[in-house]
Enzyme design. Structure first.
Site, mmCIF file in Angstrom:
data_model
loop_
_atom_site.group_PDB
_atom_site.id
_atom_site.type_symbol
_atom_site.label_atom_id
_atom_site.label_comp_id
_atom_site.label_asym_id
_atom_site.label_seq_id
_atom_site.Cartn_x
_atom_site.Cartn_y
_atom_site.Cartn_z
ATOM 1 N N LYS A 211 0.843 -1.198 0.000
ATOM 2 C CA LYS A 211 0.000 0.000 0.000
ATOM 3 C C LYS A 211 0.883 1.254 0.000
ATOM 4 C CE LYS A 211 -3.638 2.111 2.794
ATOM 5 N NZ LYS A 211 -4.584 1.912 3.890
ATOM 6 N N GLU A 217 10.500 -4.604 4.782
ATOM 7 C CA GLU A 217 10.625 -6.012 4.355
ATOM 8 C C GLU A 217 10.324 -6.145 2.866
ATOM 9 O OE1 GLU A 217 8.935 -4.846 6.891
ATOM 10 O OE2 GLU A 217 9.111 -6.140 8.674
ATOM 11 N N GLY A 271 -4.986 -2.280 5.027
ATOM 12 C CA GLY A 271 -4.152 -3.383 4.527
ATOM 13 C C GLY A 271 -4.784 -4.745 4.753
ATOM 14 N N ARG A 272 -5.265 -4.985 5.962
ATOM 15 C CA ARG A 272 -5.803 -6.316 6.296
ATOM 16 C C ARG A 272 -7.178 -6.556 5.680
ATOM 17 N NH1 ARG A 272 -5.161 -2.898 10.258
ATOM 18 N NH2 ARG A 272 -6.805 -2.259 11.687
ATOM 19 N N HIS A 388 -4.469 -33.812 17.396
ATOM 20 C CA HIS A 388 -3.328 -34.605 17.873
ATOM 21 C C HIS A 388 -2.280 -33.715 18.509
ATOM 22 C CE1 HIS A 388 -4.703 -38.357 16.013
ATOM 23 N NE2 HIS A 388 -5.331 -37.511 15.208
ATOM 24 N N LYS A 509 7.359 -0.643 12.608
ATOM 25 C CA LYS A 509 8.027 -0.266 11.357
ATOM 26 C C LYS A 509 9.189 0.697 11.640
ATOM 27 C CE LYS A 509 4.215 -1.111 8.131
ATOM 28 N NZ LYS A 509 3.479 -0.700 6.950
HETATM 29 C C1 G6Q Z 1 -2.673 -4.043 7.789
HETATM 30 C C2 G6Q Z 1 -1.463 -3.468 8.323
HETATM 31 C C3 G6Q Z 1 -0.192 -4.119 7.855
HETATM 32 C C4 G6Q Z 1 0.207 -3.772 6.430
HETATM 33 C C5 G6Q Z 1 1.644 -4.191 6.218
HETATM 34 C C6 G6Q Z 1 2.127 -3.942 4.814
HETATM 35 O O1 G6Q Z 1 -3.780 -3.642 7.998
HETATM 36 O O2 G6Q Z 1 -1.454 -2.102 8.123
HETATM 37 O O3 G6Q Z 1 -0.225 -5.508 7.991
HETATM 38 O O4 G6Q Z 1 -0.630 -4.390 5.515
HETATM 39 O O5 G6Q Z 1 2.460 -3.531 7.129
HETATM 40 O O6 G6Q Z 1 2.034 -2.592 4.489
HETATM 41 P P1 G6Q Z 1 2.198 -2.121 3.012
HETATM 42 O O7 G6Q Z 1 1.140 -2.717 2.187
HETATM 43 O O8 G6Q Z 1 2.130 -0.627 3.060
HETATM 44 O O9 G6Q Z 1 3.563 -2.606 2.565
#
Ligand code: G6Q
Length: 541
Positions: A211, A217, A271-272, A388, A509
């Site tokens: 986003k 990462e 994002g989620r 299990h 972050k």
């Molecule tokens: C989701 C969070 C988080 C995000 C990641 C990746 O709701 O904000 O999990 O999706 O940190 O972020 P970017 O898409 O900006 O790389």
């Protein structure tokens, strides 16, 4: 009004002092199964095996009404800025407010943000994704050397990874068999190393899914992928092998991705909650535009059910209220998600983020500290593997763990008799056993040696929900995802927290940046003794 002072809350507190036996509730109320089970499309949800009486349910519905759940839902669906700390609307529901007709994604209705309808732009991106997807899947879009793309590597993390990865896996039966999908998320080089080893640059497409396009990462993995690619191919070839899903066109362009190959989305998609947006391009590439349209349709069905159904019959609201009952009145801290379906292997991890990032909050919408519990700990594994492993604690441990059991009537494999009957027998038997337990009398009748009786006794009265899909397909998966999303939304409203920001993730972050500077300089600043020792150990070796 403060939640804990609301009369509905106080009433529930009072009710919580009574012992409730689930089995007894069935005897007391012959209509229990009927009033506590729901059918929607090809989904059946049974919430009757919970420690909740009729009075409890009625008081929970009262709490939902007093908390204005349906007003808040209206506010979300109409594009109001309900994510106030980030000053954003929350409109993942708009992403699926679309229909698919004669090869085109079209809006179902208008949704305005700042007076502007967001639907045309949503459909425009979906239609662009569909054109790209058709080309790639048909072999019309080739790599720079003219070879067909065989491997798609999604580079993203958190919300830009968990959804696409879970969904592509869940809909494996719908995957175009000419394409293989890989997901790289961890900054641990092992993750990308293992994927790149399997790839041929001439036949690989990388999706950089981010986003913000600044996530450490993802950016490192994208750079590593690009360097690996350029060690064998030319700079000009990048355009054929790297695409982006992002809100940040400047950053995408600076990375060297052609803006024609960028699929945008908007800051009002968390994002989620972003799988139905451009972040889901890997999903569309795997299952095709028609199946992707069905996936969106499944979400929309559940969204509309949530928006238009009174609390008593509303599936997400019922699940949310029971969660609140356990979390806030019966002292429960965790909840298990147990998919009896290998394809849903990543489902608990997906909603671990969905739930814990949304409602893992201690500050209310008004900026005050809560004096009650909010989001639970979510965990789980596919059954029967879990049986299990950790089910021992669920059956006989000292903790009460409400479980969501998820399964499908029809499998996608040919081994119904040999495998599926057994899987479903376990799915049903576990829930039955959790509720019924095993008494001393039964053990004696079975001839159990006396000294083993305490060990082999199961108290029972352990709650579970059953979620049974006719089959796992794009529609039912979309419904399942939206069901949990709206459950989380409802709980957030009642707990009066802001479910759509994530300052805790933001902190994470920033933190590593300081330490990274210490590592890169080779000469760390003084931290606390433990941190300094760790840094020195790493730098010495
Ligand atoms: C989701 C969070 C988080 C995000 C990641 C990746 O709701 O904000 O999990 O999706 O940190 O972020 P970017 O898409 O900006 O790389």
């Amino acid at each position: 009004m403060r939640l804990t002072q609301m009369p509905e809350w106080l009433r529930l507190k009072e009710l919580a002092s009574n012992e409730i036996n689930i089995k007894e509730q069935f005897l007391l109320d012959s209509d229990r199964l009927h009033s506590m089970s729901f059918n929607l499309g090809h989904m059946y949800v049974d919430i009757s095996k919970n420690r909740a009486t009729k009075d409890v349910m009625t008081s929970l519905y009262d709490l939902a009404r007093a908390s204005d759940v349906s007003d808040w839902a209206d506010r979300m669906f109409s594009g109001e800025v309900i994510n106030t700390t980030e000053k954003r609307a929350v409109l993942h529901i708009a992403l699926r407010n679309v229909k698919y007709e004669r090869g085109n994604f079209l809006p179902i209705s208008s949704i305005l943000v700042d007076g502007e309808d967001v639907m045309p732009a949503i459909c425009d991106v979906l239609n662009r994704m569909a054109i790209f997807s058709d080309k790639l899947r048909s072999g019309g879009w080739t790599g720079a050397t003219g070879k067909r793309i065989r491997k798609v590597v999604n580079i993203g993390i958190g919300g830009s990874d968990l959804g696409p990865k879970m969904i592509v896996r869940a809909l494996e039966a719908y995957r175009l068999k000419d394409l293989e999908f890989h997901f790289v998320s961890n900054v641990d080089g092992q993750d990308i190393y293992e994927v790149l080893r399997k790839c041929d640059p001439e036949e690989t497409l990388f999706i950089v899914a981010s986003k913000t396009f600044t996530t450490q990462e993802t950016m490192q993995n994208a750079v590593t992928a690009k360097n690996w690619f350029l060690s064998k191919m030319r700079e000009d070839d990048v355009a054929k092998h790297f695409i982006a899903a992002s809100t940040a066109s400047k950053e995408v362009s600076a990375f060297g991705i052609d803006l024609d190959n960028m699929f945008p989305f908007w800051d009002w998609v968390g994002g989620r909650y972003s799988s139905p947006s451009a972040i889901g391009i890997s999903i569309m590439l795997s299952i095709g535009k028609e199946a992707f349209a069905e996936f969106l349709h499944g979400h929309h069905l559940m969204d509309q059910h949530f928006l238009n159904t009174p609390a008593e019959k509303n599936i997400p609201i019922n699940l949310a209220l029971l969660g609140i009952w356990y979390n806030n009145f019966l002292g429960v801290e965790t909840m298990a998600m147990l998919p009896y379906d290998q394809r849903l292997e990543r489902f608990p991890a997906y909603f671990q983020q969905g739930d814990m990032e949304s409602n893992g909050k201690t500050i209310t919408r008004e900026g005050e500290r809560v004096d009650y519990q909010t989001g639970p700990i979510i965990w789980g594994e596919p059954g029967t593997n879990g049986q299990h492993a950790f089910y021992q604690l669920i059956h006989q441990g000292t903790k009460l763990i409400p479980c969501d059991f998820i399964a499908c009537v029809n499998p996608a494999h040919p081994y119904r008799k040999e495998h599926h009957d057994k899987l479903i027998a376990n799915f049903i038997a576990q829930q039955e056993a959790l509720m019924n337990g095993k008494s001393k009398e039964q053990l004696i009748a079975d001839g159990c040696p006396e000294e083993l009786i305490p060990h082999k006794t199961f108290d029972g009265n352990r709650p579970s929900n059953a979620i049974l899909l006719q089959e796992l397909n794009p529609v039912t998966l979309g419904m399942l995802i939206s069901m949990y999303e709206q459950k989380i939304f409802t709980q957030g409203v009642i707990w009066q927290v802001l479910s759509f920001d994530q300052w805790g993730v933001q902190l994470g972050k920033e933190l590593a940046g300081v330490i990274l500077k210490d590592i890169e300089s080779g000469n760390p600043k003084e931290h606390d003794p433990s941190t300094t020792a760790l840094l020195k150990k790493y730098l010495k070796d």
